[in-house]
Design an enzyme around this catalytic site. Structure first.
Site, PDB file in Angstrom:
ATOM      1  N   GLU A  90     -12.039  28.857 -32.915  1.00 19.67           N
ATOM      2  CA  GLU A  90     -11.922  28.355 -31.354  1.00 19.67           C
ATOM      3  C   GLU A  90     -12.761  29.201 -30.424  1.00 19.67           C
ATOM      4  O   GLU A  90     -12.931  30.430 -30.420  1.00 19.67           O
ATOM      5  CB  GLU A  90     -10.470  28.321 -31.098  1.00 19.67           C
ATOM      6  N   CYS A 103     -14.141  32.589 -24.046  1.00 20.06           N
ATOM      7  CA  CYS A 103     -13.459  33.302 -24.858  1.00 20.06           C
ATOM      8  C   CYS A 103     -13.751  33.030 -26.041  1.00 20.06           C
ATOM      9  O   CYS A 103     -13.705  31.981 -26.647  1.00 20.06           O
ATOM     10  CB  CYS A 103     -11.861  33.002 -24.943  1.00 20.06           C
ATOM     11  N   CYS A 110      -7.006  36.813 -38.947  1.00 19.29           N
ATOM     12  CA  CYS A 110      -6.775  38.305 -38.766  1.00 19.29           C
ATOM     13  C   CYS A 110      -5.842  38.872 -39.876  1.00 19.29           C
ATOM     14  O   CYS A 110      -4.985  38.353 -40.116  1.00 19.29           O
ATOM     15  CB  CYS A 110      -6.485  38.231 -37.205  1.00 19.29           C
ATOM     16  N   CYS A 114       0.165  40.574 -35.990  1.00 23.32           N
ATOM     17  CA  CYS A 114       0.996  40.666 -34.769  1.00 23.32           C
ATOM     18  C   CYS A 114       2.083  39.648 -34.754  1.00 23.32           C
ATOM     19  O   CYS A 114       1.809  38.525 -35.030  1.00 23.32           O
ATOM     20  CB  CYS A 114       0.197  40.659 -33.400  1.00 23.32           C
ATOM     21  N   CYS A 117       1.457  36.113 -32.820  1.00 20.43           N
ATOM     22  CA  CYS A 117       0.220  35.531 -32.857  1.00 20.43           C
ATOM     23  C   CYS A 117      -0.069  34.608 -34.124  1.00 20.43           C
ATOM     24  O   CYS A 117       0.168  34.949 -35.091  1.00 20.43           O
ATOM     25  CB  CYS A 117      -0.797  36.556 -33.021  1.00 20.43           C
ATOM     26  N   GLY A 163      -9.141  36.749 -34.267  1.00 20.44           N
ATOM     27  CA  GLY A 163      -9.634  37.957 -35.119  1.00 20.44           C
ATOM     28  C   GLY A 163      -9.573  39.419 -34.167  1.00 20.44           C
ATOM     29  O   GLY A 163      -9.308  39.173 -32.954  1.00 20.44           O
ATOM     30  N   GLU A 164      -9.805  40.281 -34.945  1.00 17.29           N
ATOM     31  CA  GLU A 164      -9.828  41.594 -34.142  1.00 17.29           C
ATOM     32  C   GLU A 164     -11.035  42.096 -34.235  1.00 17.29           C
ATOM     33  O   GLU A 164     -11.698  42.450 -35.121  1.00 17.29           O
ATOM     34  CB  GLU A 164      -8.872  42.512 -35.189  1.00 17.29           C
ATOM     35  N   SER A 195     -11.556  43.035 -26.884  1.00 15.27           N
ATOM     36  CA  SER A 195      -9.997  43.351 -26.614  1.00 15.27           C
ATOM     37  C   SER A 195      -9.586  43.616 -27.970  1.00 15.27           C
ATOM     38  O   SER A 195     -10.028  42.943 -29.265  1.00 15.27           O
ATOM     39  CB  SER A 195      -9.292  42.020 -26.234  1.00 15.27           C
ATOM     40  N   SER A 217      -4.549  45.722 -26.302  1.00 12.56           N
ATOM     41  CA  SER A 217      -3.422  44.890 -26.332  1.00 12.56           C
ATOM     42  C   SER A 217      -2.163  45.939 -26.712  1.00 12.56           C
ATOM     43  O   SER A 217      -2.037  45.909 -27.855  1.00 12.56           O
ATOM     44  CB  SER A 217      -3.560  43.802 -27.455  1.00 12.56           C
ATOM     45  N   HIS A 219       1.218  45.942 -25.299  1.00 11.13           N
ATOM     46  CA  HIS A 219       2.328  45.021 -25.553  1.00 11.13           C
ATOM     47  C   HIS A 219       3.779  45.766 -25.494  1.00 11.13           C
ATOM     48  O   HIS A 219       4.849  45.286 -25.719  1.00 11.13           O
ATOM     49  CB  HIS A 219       2.377  44.162 -26.970  1.00 11.13           C
ATOM     50  N   ASN A 293       2.690  32.773 -25.295  1.00 11.98           N
ATOM     51  CA  ASN A 293       2.208  31.142 -25.493  1.00 11.98           C
ATOM     52  C   ASN A 293       2.981  30.851 -26.626  1.00 11.98           C
ATOM     53  O   ASN A 293       2.458  31.256 -27.579  1.00 11.98           O
ATOM     54  CB  ASN A 293       0.861  30.990 -25.393  1.00 11.98           C
ATOM     55  N   CYS A 336      -5.871  32.160 -26.673  1.00 12.44           N
ATOM     56  CA  CYS A 336      -6.757  32.636 -27.616  1.00 12.44           C
ATOM     57  C   CYS A 336      -6.123  33.361 -28.576  1.00 12.44           C
ATOM     58  O   CYS A 336      -5.476  34.213 -28.594  1.00 12.44           O
ATOM     59  CB  CYS A 336      -7.808  33.396 -26.813  1.00 12.44           C
TER      60      CYS A 336
HETATM   61  N1  SAH Z   1      -7.327  40.830 -32.025  1.00 10.93           N
HETATM   62  C1  SAH Z   1      -7.574  41.304 -30.377  1.00 10.93           C
HETATM   63  C2  SAH Z   1      -8.194  39.855 -29.828  1.00 10.93           C
HETATM   64  C3  SAH Z   1      -7.589  38.845 -29.996  1.00 10.93           C
HETATM   65  S1  SAH Z   1      -6.234  38.301 -29.217  1.00 10.93           S
HETATM   66  C4  SAH Z   1      -6.302  41.727 -29.695  1.00 10.93           C
HETATM   67  O1  SAH Z   1      -5.169  41.765 -30.429  1.00 10.93           O
HETATM   68  O2  SAH Z   1      -6.527  42.111 -28.597  1.00 10.93           O
HETATM   69  C5  SAH Z   1      -6.342  37.916 -27.722  1.00 10.93           C
HETATM   70  C6  SAH Z   1      -5.142  38.433 -26.907  1.00 10.93           C
HETATM   71  O3  SAH Z   1      -4.240  37.413 -26.979  1.00 10.93           O
HETATM   72  C7  SAH Z   1      -4.450  39.533 -27.244  1.00 10.93           C
HETATM   73  O4  SAH Z   1      -3.902  40.293 -26.125  1.00 10.93           O
HETATM   74  C8  SAH Z   1      -3.062  39.024 -27.942  1.00 10.93           C
HETATM   75  O5  SAH Z   1      -2.296  39.841 -27.997  1.00 10.93           O
HETATM   76  C9  SAH Z   1      -3.070  37.808 -27.150  1.00 10.93           C
HETATM   77  N2  SAH Z   1      -2.075  36.720 -27.743  1.00 10.93           N
HETATM   78  C10 SAH Z   1      -1.888  36.453 -29.272  1.00 10.93           C
HETATM   79  N3  SAH Z   1      -0.790  35.686 -29.305  1.00 10.93           N
HETATM   80  C11 SAH Z   1      -0.430  35.270 -28.243  1.00 10.93           C
HETATM   81  C12 SAH Z   1       0.519  34.474 -27.821  1.00 10.93           C
HETATM   82  N4  SAH Z   1       1.253  33.712 -28.608  1.00 10.93           N
HETATM   83  N5  SAH Z   1       0.916  34.314 -26.511  1.00 10.93           N
HETATM   84  C13 SAH Z   1       0.056  35.137 -25.591  1.00 10.93           C
HETATM   85  N6  SAH Z   1      -0.672  36.073 -25.740  1.00 10.93           N
HETATM   86  C14 SAH Z   1      -1.020  36.055 -27.059  1.00 10.93           C
HETATM   87 FE1  SF4 Z   2      -4.964  39.615 -34.678  1.00 14.97          FE
HETATM   88 FE2  SF4 Z   2      -5.000  40.111 -32.119  1.00 14.97          FE
HETATM   89 FE3  SF4 Z   2      -3.699  38.029 -33.425  1.00 14.97          FE
HETATM   90 FE4  SF4 Z   2      -2.953  40.551 -33.545  1.00 14.97          FE
HETATM   91  S1  SF4 Z   2      -3.040  39.590 -31.519  1.00 14.97           S
HETATM   92  S2  SF4 Z   2      -2.725  39.156 -35.077  1.00 14.97           S
HETATM   93  S3  SF4 Z   2      -4.864  41.777 -33.707  1.00 14.97           S
HETATM   94  S4  SF4 Z   2      -5.606  38.317 -33.219  1.00 14.97           S
END
Ligand code: SAH
Ligand code: SF4
Length: 361
Positions: A90, A103, A110, A114, A117, A163-164, A195, A217, A219, A293, A336
């Site tokens: 996406e 974005c 990934c 997390c 996610c 992805g990371e 990020s 990130s 959290h 989200n 995202c």
């Molecule tokens: N992997 C990287 C970048 C992609 S995720 C990272 O984790 O930073 C981009 C952002 O979206 C991150 O801050 C992640 O924690 C957040 N994110 C992932 N799932 C989410 C969700 N369900 N609601 C809100 N933010 C979320």
């Molecule tokens: Fe991967 Fe970022 Fe999602 Fe964590 S929040 S699973 S690092 S994409």
């Protein structure tokens, strides 16, 4: 055949020199591609004819096909771009009054799982190449010129899609190089943000090998909570992560944005805000609170807006600049990183679901 979008200016120069041409041809080619939007080598009039046909035999210039395109009432556009026969990623365009953010994704899936996610749920499929990263930007730009010519041009890029990025360092750093290059996209180094959930060795490399801005990130501000919701914390715990962040700030004198997804009763209590405030107050830090989200498969809930406001107030009291990611076009940013790479029915459902949340209607 390799894609032309894989090459930074200096690498393209190297390839051309190896092929027996002059290095400055790389600059001419970059200008055609990124400034004139010409990807047909035969139309690059200031190149010798022989070189034009040689280039056509050396490089492809294909762009990813959009499997879907959603346009929200407030101008946010979300694409699902095919990267190969099975996988898609996406890319999201978020316009504001005078700027616009794209974005982009760095991997298919990934590995970091997390808890909140959807991308993490899918597991890891593969890294994207530099060309696959850059072509998201190129294809988005091309498409926006047709569907949204009056909207702001892309001024900011965030690696906050699937992805990371810091587990795909070589390809991501090269992509950043192309995004910042005046002969390519020419974006400001303050407006391209990587990020990460906290890959420490790669954060160290960011101080020397890449000019992008850094977002962490975070959290959670204690290991007990962070171990649970961001499992990579067990390998790269908070103390070490913060040390790497301090080293980054020291080396670059740049602030770091800390992202904090607001999860009801998990990391949104007053004591969580206190811990985060204590951790960041003395640092060059900004905080971005992201309302969770919802992902249909996950039994998690977003914090109430009252909790989010209280959390923000607590951080403000300690002098930390804190923003809350808006729930309209901006909210798609929070979405995202939430898609599976494989294009399944389930995928499409999540995609549609998230899009509706982001819609401002
Ligand atoms: N992997 C990287 C970048 C992609 S995720 C990272 O984790 O930073 C981009 C952002 O979206 C991150 O801050 C992640 O924690 C957040 N994110 C992932 N799932 C989410 C969700 N369900 N609601 C809100 N933010 C979320
Ligand atoms: Fe991967 Fe970022 Fe999602 Fe964590 S929040 S699973 S690092 S994409």
């Amino acid at each position: 055949m390799p894609s032309i979008f894989n090459y930074s200016r200096s690498e393209l120069g190297d390839v051309l020199v190896e092929l027996g041409h002059q290095r400055f041809r790389a600059e001419q080619i970059m200008r055609w591609i990124y400034h004139q939007d010409v990807t047909d080598f035969s139309a690059m009039e200031n190149l010798p004819k022989a070189l034009r046909s040689e280039l056509a035999g050396q490089f492809v210039t294909a762009l990813p096909i959009a499997q879907s395109e959603h346009i929200s009432g407030c101008g946010t556009v979300k694409w699902l771009f095919s990267m190969d026969s099975k996988n898609a990623v996406e890319t999201v365009y978020i316009p504001e009054s005078r700027r616009a953010t794209l974005c982009i994704s760095s991997q298919i899936g990934c590995a970091l799982a997390c808890q909140f996610c959807a991308t993490g749920l899918a597991g890891f499929l593969r890294n994207l190449s530099t060309a696959e990263i850059i072509s998201q930007v190129y294809a988005a730009k091309e498409r926006l010129a047709i569907i949204a010519p009056d909207q702001p041009k892309i001024t900011n890029i965030v690696f906050m899609g699937m992805g990371e990025p810091l587990l795909n360092v070589e390809n991501v750093f090269r992509a950043v190089d192309i995004l910042l290059d005046d002969l390519a996209f020419g974006l400001s180094k303050y407006r391209v943000t990587v990020s990460t959930s906290g890959i420490i060795p790669a954060i160290r490399r960011l101080t020397t090998d890449c000019k992008a801005a850094l977002a962490i990130s975070i959290h959670a501000a204690d290991n007990d909570v962070r171990d649970q919701i961001v499992p990579i914390n067990r390998k790269h715990p908070l103390k070490k992560l913060i040390e790497a962040c301090d080293a980054y700030t020291q080396a670059t004198n740049r602030p770091i944005t800390y992202e904090y997804v607001m999860l009801k009763d998990i990391n949104d209590r007053p004591q969580d805000a206190n811990k985060l405030a204590k951790l960041l107050a003395s640092r060059k830090a900004k905080v971005n609170l992201i309302p969770y989200n919802p992902v249909p498969e996950l039994a998690l809930a977003s914090s109430s807006s009252e909790r989010i406001e209280a959390f923000k107030r607590r951080l403000n009291q300690s002098g930390i600049v804190t923003t809350v990611r808006k729930t309209r076009g901006d909210d798609i940013n929070a979405a995202c990183g939430q898609l599976f790479g494989q294009v399944t029915e389930r995928n499409k459902r999540i995609d549609t679901y998230q899009f509706h949340r982001a819609d401002c209607a």
